[in-house]
Write an enzyme that holds these catalytic residues in place. Sequence first.
Site, PDB file in Angstrom:
ATOM      1  N   SER A 163       0.833  -1.199   0.000  1.00  0.00           N
ATOM      2  CA  SER A 163       0.000   0.000   0.000  1.00  0.00           C
ATOM      3  C   SER A 163       0.867   1.247   0.000  1.00  0.00           C
ATOM      4  O   SER A 163       2.068   1.191   0.308  1.00  0.00           O
ATOM      5  CB  SER A 163      -0.921   0.003   1.228  1.00  0.00           C
ATOM      6  OG  SER A 163      -0.150  -0.017   2.421  1.00  0.00           O
TER       7      SER A 163
ATOM      8  N   GLY B 149      -3.175  -0.445  -3.982  1.00  0.00           N
ATOM      9  CA  GLY B 149      -2.135   0.087  -3.122  1.00  0.00           C
ATOM     10  C   GLY B 149      -1.503   1.363  -3.626  1.00  0.00           C
ATOM     11  O   GLY B 149      -0.474   1.799  -3.100  1.00  0.00           O
TER      12      GLY B 149
ATOM     13  N   GLU C 220      -7.181  -2.612  -8.423  1.00  0.00           N
ATOM     14  CA  GLU C 220      -8.114  -2.337  -7.327  1.00  0.00           C
ATOM     15  C   GLU C 220      -7.717  -1.096  -6.512  1.00  0.00           C
ATOM     16  O   GLU C 220      -7.305  -1.199  -5.356  1.00  0.00           O
ATOM     17  CB  GLU C 220      -8.197  -3.560  -6.399  1.00  0.00           C
ATOM     18  CG  GLU C 220      -8.768  -4.786  -7.081  1.00  0.00           C
ATOM     19  CD  GLU C 220      -8.674  -6.034  -6.205  1.00  0.00           C
ATOM     20  OE1 GLU C 220      -8.130  -5.934  -5.093  1.00  0.00           O
ATOM     21  OE2 GLU C 220      -9.131  -7.099  -6.644  1.00  0.00           O
ATOM     22  N   PRO C 221      -7.843   0.097  -7.080  1.00  0.00           N
ATOM     23  CA  PRO C 221      -7.573   1.297  -6.288  1.00  0.00           C
ATOM     24  C   PRO C 221      -8.713   1.602  -5.326  1.00  0.00           C
ATOM     25  O   PRO C 221      -9.887   1.415  -5.646  1.00  0.00           O
ATOM     26  CB  PRO C 221      -7.457   2.392  -7.353  1.00  0.00           C
ATOM     27  CG  PRO C 221      -8.377   1.920  -8.445  1.00  0.00           C
ATOM     28  CD  PRO C 221      -8.259   0.414  -8.450  1.00  0.00           C
ATOM     29  N   GLY C 222      -8.386   2.051  -4.146  1.00  0.00           N
ATOM     30  CA  GLY C 222      -9.397   2.498  -3.182  1.00  0.00           C
ATOM     31  C   GLY C 222      -8.971   3.823  -2.618  1.00  0.00           C
ATOM     32  O   GLY C 222      -9.577   4.863  -2.865  1.00  0.00           O
ATOM     33  N   ARG C 223      -7.845   3.793  -1.868  1.00  0.00           N
ATOM     34  CA  ARG C 223      -7.278   5.004  -1.286  1.00  0.00           C
ATOM     35  C   ARG C 223      -7.064   6.096  -2.351  1.00  0.00           C
ATOM     36  O   ARG C 223      -7.314   7.276  -2.115  1.00  0.00           O
ATOM     37  CB  ARG C 223      -5.938   4.653  -0.639  1.00  0.00           C
ATOM     38  CG  ARG C 223      -5.211   5.817   0.004  1.00  0.00           C
ATOM     39  CD  ARG C 223      -3.724   5.508   0.195  1.00  0.00           C
ATOM     40  NE  ARG C 223      -3.477   4.156   0.671  1.00  0.00           N
ATOM     41  CZ  ARG C 223      -3.311   3.820   1.938  1.00  0.00           C
ATOM     42  NH1 ARG C 223      -3.364   4.745   2.870  1.00  0.00           N
ATOM     43  NH2 ARG C 223      -3.085   2.569   2.276  1.00  0.00           N
TER      44      ARG C 223
ATOM     45  N   ARG D 213      -5.239   5.754  11.902  1.00  0.00           N
ATOM     46  CA  ARG D 213      -4.044   5.471  11.107  1.00  0.00           C
ATOM     47  C   ARG D 213      -2.767   6.018  11.728  1.00  0.00           C
ATOM     48  O   ARG D 213      -1.705   5.403  11.619  1.00  0.00           O
ATOM     49  CB  ARG D 213      -4.204   5.975   9.676  1.00  0.00           C
ATOM     50  CG  ARG D 213      -5.256   5.214   8.861  1.00  0.00           C
ATOM     51  CD  ARG D 213      -5.216   5.599   7.397  1.00  0.00           C
ATOM     52  NE  ARG D 213      -4.003   5.113   6.764  1.00  0.00           N
ATOM     53  CZ  ARG D 213      -2.972   5.872   6.423  1.00  0.00           C
ATOM     54  NH1 ARG D 213      -2.995   7.183   6.669  1.00  0.00           N
ATOM     55  NH2 ARG D 213      -1.903   5.356   5.857  1.00  0.00           N
TER      56      ARG D 213
ATOM     57  N   CYS E  52      -8.590   8.751  25.883  1.00  0.00           N
ATOM     58  CA  CYS E  52      -7.751   8.458  27.037  1.00  0.00           C
ATOM     59  C   CYS E  52      -6.589   7.554  26.632  1.00  0.00           C
ATOM     60  O   CYS E  52      -6.438   6.435  27.127  1.00  0.00           O
ATOM     61  CB  CYS E  52      -8.606   7.812  28.131  1.00  0.00           C
ATOM     62  SG  CYS E  52      -7.797   7.756  29.730  1.00  0.00           S
TER      63      CYS E  52
END
Length: 462
Positions: A235, A273, A315-318, A359, A390
């Site tokens: 990624s 990725g 397969e792009p997502g981000r 993240r 917390c």
Amino acid sequence: MNNSHVSPGSFTGTSPVWLKEPDDVNDLMPHLWSQTAEKRDGDLYVGGLSIPELVANVNTPAFILDEDDFRSRARAFKEAFAPADVYYAGKSFLCTEVARWIDQEGLCLDVCSDGELTVALRAGFDPERIGYHGNNKTAMELRRAIIAGVGRIIVDSFDEIERIGAITAETGTPARVMIRVTAGVEAHTHEFIATAHEDQKFGFSISSGDAFGAARRILEHPGIDLRGLHSHIGSQIFDTAGFEVAARRVLALHAKIAHELGHVMPETDLGGGFGIAYTSQDDPKPPVELAAGMREIVTQECRGLGIEEPHLSIEPGRAIVGPSMCTVYTVGTVKQVALDGGHTRTYVSVDGGMSDNIRTALYDADYSATLASRTSDAAPVVARIVGKHCESGDIVVKDEFLPSDIRPGDLVAVPATGAYGRSMASNYNHALRPPVVAVKDGVARTLVRRETVEDLLTTDLG
């Protein structure tokens, strides 16, 4: 010490070398933001809407999704990679309306859970254009996917092959599958390592022979149609070097299956990725350059192997949703903490945190930020934006230049939070997960509403 005004001298001396002091701390760095984002008199605007005015109605924290930007990035991948198929990776962010956008833009959709499949089918997405991932799909999940007519199931284990074989035999409904393989390549950011990166939960090893064995096993089941091989190497990848090594190994296996098992698979998927710009240090390539590089790799490898090129998919997502969304927070407290060497660190606490963006804590990820609700003439100061949870690791932005007069009540916006922000959000500390608000042409629509206390209590049977 709790301050509403921070002195300009509070640079810590511990910020990363790539973080450069801006000429004007009020300006946006355009390549970090969605295409319609701009500043007007200090206020952040997205999709033609004033973000301060918008969040006055929906409250903060809130995810703001730029519809034009999302659609534009989806189209850019589809057009650049044509005639290859582009599967949007739903795990990055998925809701019913986004599934419809993906459908309308002509992309396919990748899901990796029964819940994601449910959302896709609810949106009316053609199951033939859905791929189904996952390393531990249950018999129930597989049965539903097969009966629904999902276009391809990415097989991840020998157990799964037997489950699919049993379901196809029982129902008489065929299943189309691809084999998830590990090619011994791990790629992240600007580096890749072509060694034995196969100690992972996903896929069948090529080097051990398991992947070839999986193909042999699948071909023993008359109800399973083996369509091809699937590889995913990492990624936040900014070039195609890692794909070259992976493609060489995947296509060599493709040729071996055809030669030794007599089965010519029509497809190959090289995964996703593709990286995006989170900070000024990131410089991702546009889809047209990625497509040209990957197309050349596949063509050369197939020519060398003497085989016909299989139909390619990615397969792009981000890379689609990541830059299309930003998160807006309200500043609650500002404090300076003394460090060794006479330095101080400026902590800016906001009303969200790791419950809406895990993240930074999980991957040590870097983000940028901007003051979104006014113009400041104050000198810039390196600040750390932290959440309200917390946990000492509850950090949203590790280091960023903000105006030294940052104060409670200000709005700050963090760009590039579309991928794995809302989709990985939690109710830690019983936080309410933020809404997703789409903006376009001066109009806002809530796609995912903010959770309420009643939502939390619904599952609490005490």
